[in-house]
Design an enzyme around this catalytic site. Structure first.
Site, PDB file in Angstrom:
ATOM      1  N   ARG A  12       0.872  -1.089  -0.065  1.00  0.00           N
ATOM      2  CA  ARG A  12       0.267  -0.054   0.099  1.00  0.00           C
ATOM      3  C   ARG A  12       0.852   1.210   0.294  1.00  0.00           C
ATOM      4  NH1 ARG A  12      -0.650   4.862   2.829  1.00  0.00           N
ATOM      5  NH2 ARG A  12      -0.186   3.459   4.745  1.00  0.00           N
ATOM      6  N   ASP A  13       1.669   1.600   1.087  1.00  0.00           N
ATOM      7  CA  ASP A  13       2.213   2.709   1.124  1.00  0.00           C
ATOM      8  C   ASP A  13       3.455   2.625   0.327  1.00  0.00           C
ATOM      9  OD1 ASP A  13       2.882   5.276   2.292  1.00  0.00           O
ATOM     10  OD2 ASP A  13       3.907   4.563   3.905  1.00  0.00           O
ATOM     11  N   HIS A 204       4.081   4.155  12.885  1.00  0.00           N
ATOM     12  CA  HIS A 204       4.356   4.135  11.452  1.00  0.00           C
ATOM     13  C   HIS A 204       5.316   5.166  11.112  1.00  0.00           C
ATOM     14  CE1 HIS A 204       3.380   3.922   7.181  1.00  0.00           C
ATOM     15  NE2 HIS A 204       3.779   5.158   6.879  1.00  0.00           N
ATOM     16  N   HIS A 206       9.239   6.719   9.155  1.00  0.00           N
ATOM     17  CA  HIS A 206       9.673   6.741   7.943  1.00  0.00           C
ATOM     18  C   HIS A 206      11.155   6.868   8.157  1.00  0.00           C
ATOM     19  CE1 HIS A 206       6.404   7.986   4.693  1.00  0.00           C
ATOM     20  NE2 HIS A 206       6.373   7.207   5.509  1.00  0.00           N
ATOM     21  N   CYS A 237      10.175   8.839  -0.148  1.00  0.00           N
ATOM     22  CA  CYS A 237       9.483   9.661   0.666  1.00  0.00           C
ATOM     23  C   CYS A 237       9.135  11.148  -0.441  1.00  0.00           C
ATOM     24  CB  CYS A 237      10.214  10.264   1.811  1.00  0.00           C
ATOM     25  SG  CYS A 237       9.392  11.747   2.697  1.00  0.00           S
ATOM     26  N   ASN A 246       9.564   4.217   4.148  1.00  0.00           N
ATOM     27  CA  ASN A 246       9.224   3.629   5.341  1.00  0.00           C
ATOM     28  C   ASN A 246      10.560   2.867   6.101  1.00  0.00           C
ATOM     29  OD1 ASN A 246       6.440   4.278   5.437  1.00  0.00           O
ATOM     30  ND2 ASN A 246       6.228   2.482   4.131  1.00  0.00           N
TER      31      ASN A 246
END
Length: 305
Positions: A12-13, A204, A206, A237, A246
């Site tokens: 997803r991310d 969560h 990064h 990012c 991430n």
């Protein structure tokens, strides 16, 4: 031995942050391979309009596929009540909604201020309750915002409590912009937990500025039990070109396993899963130190202790 849940968010991310659309069969192979390594939870996609994110157009099909994998907790991201309804229809075990702690970011991202977002969370909570699905809220930009800068801790605490009151069963703190440092992680986790208790379970993080693992350890020291991560740091990012996105799943698994935490993940098998990404997305950079350096010679002895 403490069990730490690693939630794989790359499908997803990671994938929504890059331009190429990964083929459906490659996504399925990725999800199946990670589950076979012992990864307990995978965020397989998000329920957003395909016109906005074509990378996520096949999320419903991925949910149905992943639900056939025994023991895997299948979750997805939803931006609103409409997305929540689509998620439960597809059959997710649970879904999460992003709630930006920077009100300016919230308005630009989902066109809702904080008051409107709380009402949206309330509607999503009702959908989850009726379907028997787990509902979490991710408090995004909790550590800082590229639009507003610093986000007051009091705002995060107040919105965390409001989210629980509106129906969220679980909360995460999200370092959306890569602004967090370990001391800030400790302060914010303590402050939010003082208000909502064990409902705050997840970080969560990064790795934009190289502090991802340090921030993860700070969270573990404060009782965090779930960490999101992305295989190969996939996605990058958007606020820091060239930086990884991430936490890198492989590096996180190495650190936790070597320290004596229980993750249930076979690292040697996990390292081989990168080949699926490299083949399907040959032009995307993959990050991580462990894949290059390998495990320590005494790795098996460490994890056996």
């Amino acid at each position: 031995m403490t069990f730490i849940t690693i939630s794989e968010v790359g499908p997803r991310d990671g994938l929504q942050s890059i331009k190429p659309v990964m083929p459906l069969e490659a996504k399925k192979a990725w999800i199946a391979a990670e589950a076979a390594c012992g990864v307990p939870e995978i965020e397989v996609g998000s329920f957003v309009p395909p016109s906005l994110l074509p990378q996520m157009a096949d999320t419903a099909e991925l949910v149905r596929f992943a639900r056939g994998i025994e023991g895997l907790n299948v979750v997805a991201l939803v931006p609103n009540a409409k997305g929540a309804a689509r998620a439960v229809e597809a059959g997710v075990h649970g879904f999460s909604a992003p709630f930006s702690m920077s009100e300016t970011h919230s308005i630009r991202n989902v066109r809702k201020d904080h008051t409107q977002m709380i009402e949206e969370i309330r509607a999503m909570g009702r959908i989850a309750a009726e379907a028997g699905a787990h509902f979490a809220v991710g408090l995004s930009t909790a550590f800082g915002c590229t639009i507003e800068g610093a986000v007051p801790q009091a705002t995060v605490v107040r919105m965390a409590a409001a989210s629980i009151e509106a129906g969220a069963k679980e909360l995460s703190l999200s370092d959306t912009t890569g602004y967090a440092d370990p001391a800030q992680v400790r302060r914010l986790v303590r402050a939010v937990r003082a208000q909502v208790g064990d409902a705050l379970t997840t970080l969560h993080l990064h790795n934009t500025r190289g502090l991802g693992l340090a921030n993860a350890l700070a969270g573990l020291d404060e009782g965090i039990t779930t960490l999101d991560a992305s295989l190969g740091g996939l996605g990058g990012c958007p606020y820091a070109p060239g930086a990884s996105g991430n936490l890198v799943t492989e590096d996180l698994v190495l650190m936790l396993n070597a320290m004596g935490y229980k993750t249930g993940i076979d690292l040697e098998k996990l390292l081989k899963v990168r080949a699926i990404l490299a083949e399907a997305l040959p032009d995307e950079p993959l990050y991580g130190f462990t894949p290059d350096a390998g495990v320590m010679m005494d790795y098996q002895e460490r994890i056996a202790q």
